[in-house]
Scaffold this active site. Sequence first.
Site, PDB file in Angstrom:
ATOM      1  CG  HIS A 292      -5.764  -2.386  -1.315  1.00 27.21           C
ATOM      2  ND1 HIS A 292      -4.768  -3.036  -0.620  1.00 27.21           N
ATOM      3  CD2 HIS A 292      -5.487  -1.057  -1.195  1.00 27.21           C
ATOM      4  CE1 HIS A 292      -3.933  -2.135  -0.109  1.00 27.21           C
ATOM      5  NE2 HIS A 292      -4.354  -0.921  -0.445  1.00 27.21           N
ATOM      6  CD  GLU A 293      -6.658   1.539  -3.799  1.00 27.01           C
ATOM      7  OE1 GLU A 293      -6.824   2.494  -3.014  1.00 27.01           O
ATOM      8  OE2 GLU A 293      -5.558   0.982  -3.934  1.00 27.01           O
TER       9      GLU A 293
ATOM     10  CG  HIS B  64      -7.451   2.672   1.269  1.00 30.21           C
ATOM     11  ND1 HIS B  64      -6.679   2.936   2.379  1.00 30.21           N
ATOM     12  CD2 HIS B  64      -6.629   2.052   0.378  1.00 30.21           C
ATOM     13  CE1 HIS B  64      -5.443   2.502   2.170  1.00 30.21           C
ATOM     14  NE2 HIS B  64      -5.387   1.957   0.968  1.00 30.21           N
TER      15      HIS B  64
ATOM     16  CB  CYS C 207      -0.904  -0.009   1.229  1.00 28.77           C
ATOM     17  SG  CYS C 207      -2.029   1.378   1.341  1.00 28.77           S
TER      18      CYS C 207
END
Length: 150
Positions: A130-131, A134, A88
């Site tokens: 993953h994003e 966030h 990341c």
Amino acid sequence: MAIYQIVEIGSEVLREKAVPVKEITPNIEKLLDNMLDTLYDANGVGLAAPQVGVSKRVVVIDVGEGPIELINPVIIAKEGEDLDDEGCLSIPGITGQVARAAKVKVEALNRQGELQVIEGEGLLARCLQHEIDHLEGILFVDKAKKTQRR
């Protein structure tokens, strides 16, 4: 165009649930442009707005097939499981093995405000998940089976 500073682990904005975009304004379009410039400058594959200190549900991704811009993305379907290493831009020098769905389907708005559906597998599926994590204040290290310095 501008290159944003990428905020790192320990910054409060990375742990907050990002705010939905209510209207696509010139400022949101500028955010998308600058996030893409920042992503390419950092040699990354994905970047969420909280990583540049902006608590908005905005993501940019490019896994080598051209840029994808997502506003208010939501995962609507998942299939299979895949365990692989992740890193990341907000956690430099650390990688970890994370289990993710092997395939995903995501709904999001594009910069014109049109609803789009993105289907991804492999690296794209992993990057989408993953994003979007966030945007929920979740970092890959929260899900990693183990982490290591690279």
